[in-house]
Design an enzyme around this catalytic site. Sequence first.
Site, mmCIF file in Angstrom:
data_model
loop_
_atom_site.group_PDB
_atom_site.id
_atom_site.type_symbol
_atom_site.label_atom_id
_atom_site.label_comp_id
_atom_site.label_asym_id
_atom_site.label_seq_id
_atom_site.Cartn_x
_atom_site.Cartn_y
_atom_site.Cartn_z
ATOM 1 N N GLY A 24 0.823 -1.198 0.000
ATOM 2 C CA GLY A 24 0.000 0.000 0.000
ATOM 3 C C GLY A 24 0.859 1.250 0.000
ATOM 4 O O GLY A 24 2.039 1.219 0.361
ATOM 5 N N CYS A 25 0.263 2.362 -0.390
ATOM 6 C CA CYS A 25 1.025 3.610 -0.518
ATOM 7 C C CYS A 25 1.520 4.118 0.836
ATOM 8 O O CYS A 25 2.702 4.450 0.990
ATOM 9 C CB CYS A 25 0.191 4.667 -1.236
ATOM 10 S SG CYS A 25 -1.455 4.925 -0.542
ATOM 11 N N PHE A 26 0.631 4.179 1.837
ATOM 12 C CA PHE A 26 1.069 4.606 3.168
ATOM 13 C C PHE A 26 2.098 3.631 3.731
ATOM 14 O O PHE A 26 3.094 4.040 4.335
ATOM 15 C CB PHE A 26 -0.120 4.679 4.128
ATOM 16 C CG PHE A 26 -0.993 5.878 3.963
ATOM 17 C CD1 PHE A 26 -0.471 7.164 4.031
ATOM 18 C CD2 PHE A 26 -2.352 5.736 3.759
ATOM 19 C CE1 PHE A 26 -1.285 8.276 3.898
ATOM 20 C CE2 PHE A 26 -3.182 6.837 3.625
ATOM 21 C CZ PHE A 26 -2.649 8.116 3.691
ATOM 22 N N ALA A 27 1.843 2.336 3.553
ATOM 23 C CA ALA A 27 2.755 1.322 4.082
ATOM 24 C C ALA A 27 4.142 1.464 3.466
ATOM 25 O O ALA A 27 5.156 1.312 4.158
ATOM 26 C CB ALA A 27 2.193 -0.072 3.826
ATOM 27 N N ALA B 222 5.671 4.238 2.252
ATOM 28 C CA ALA B 222 6.368 5.401 2.810
ATOM 29 C C ALA B 222 6.774 5.160 4.260
ATOM 30 O O ALA B 222 7.873 5.548 4.680
ATOM 31 C CB ALA B 222 5.483 6.636 2.701
#
Length: 345
Positions: A148-151, A153
Amino acid sequence: MKVAIIGATGYGGIELIRLLEQHPYFSIASLHSFSQVGECITNVYPHFQNVLVHTLQEIDVEEIEKEAEIVFLATPAGVSAELTPKLLAVGLKVIDLSGDFRMKDPFIYEQWYKRAAAKEGVLREAVYGLSEWKRSEIQKANLIANPGCFATAALLAILPLVRSGIIEEDSIIIDAKSGVSGAGKTPTTMTHFPELYDNLRIYKVNEHQHIPEIEQMLAEWNRETKPITFSTHLIPISRGIMVTLYAKVKREMEIEQLQQLYEEAYEQSAFIRIRMQGEFPSPKEVRGSNYCDMGIAYDERTGRVTIVSVIDNMMKGAAGQAIQNANIVAGLEETTGLQHMPLYL
């Protein structure tokens, strides 16, 4: 090498098209859609006019197998779980941008995603595709669960600390902010222009589905890691993520030691850029690129480390990392087709 994209009309799908059309090694064999079969992609997205001509096709696994070697799934949660076993059965390699195969424990997936998990056999086969930390496993994988995108970063920011064992295992706090494209193409009240413009919103407080994904990866590197505190905010930009991460060290540190820790952790990673001491990145500085930029600080008063991590959620947080993983699978340099300079303006 020929590739197919299923879910080609979502934001992740069109970013894959943009990148793959410029890739020197991969070429698009077919584009597939659930709701717009028979439409030319240029009718749906006119910005592709004079660049490519593809008609959106129905999803026929036998036909895809004849044309492609790798399939990118840019589909909603639940759809990939149904399609992937059929694609693997005919010998295709699959890179899935949804969350369907990120969790190894089906119970945890069902608890956070509120839907039935994929079959356990397929879950076991999936490799979590955090490129910089899973290269050797990705190289041999048939199924890659794109993070995932948040994961992405957050994990890129915290893993050097977790691996080194220098932080208190129960001290990780992650404050994350994302542009509105991270919410997907389907509009909602929260993403409606009058609601978001000149505003910001916190959402899914203590309930975001990337929480168990992050915790699962942290546990791989340190079994003593405790649950994290993680909050997500929607901000009025189209693309970009900024994560500000805090953790308490077990003993006194020098900022130079932390700086060296990160520089050494990522010295072989072309897409990770560590800022000089005292400098911190912003989302504009990675927009349109596959870079993750980080800045590091240490507060002697509190004994806390602060890491600021920024990515483009559509690139390193989605399509860019998916192609980076495809490059690894194909035995190419990770940077192949991804050497885009950031679009600052």
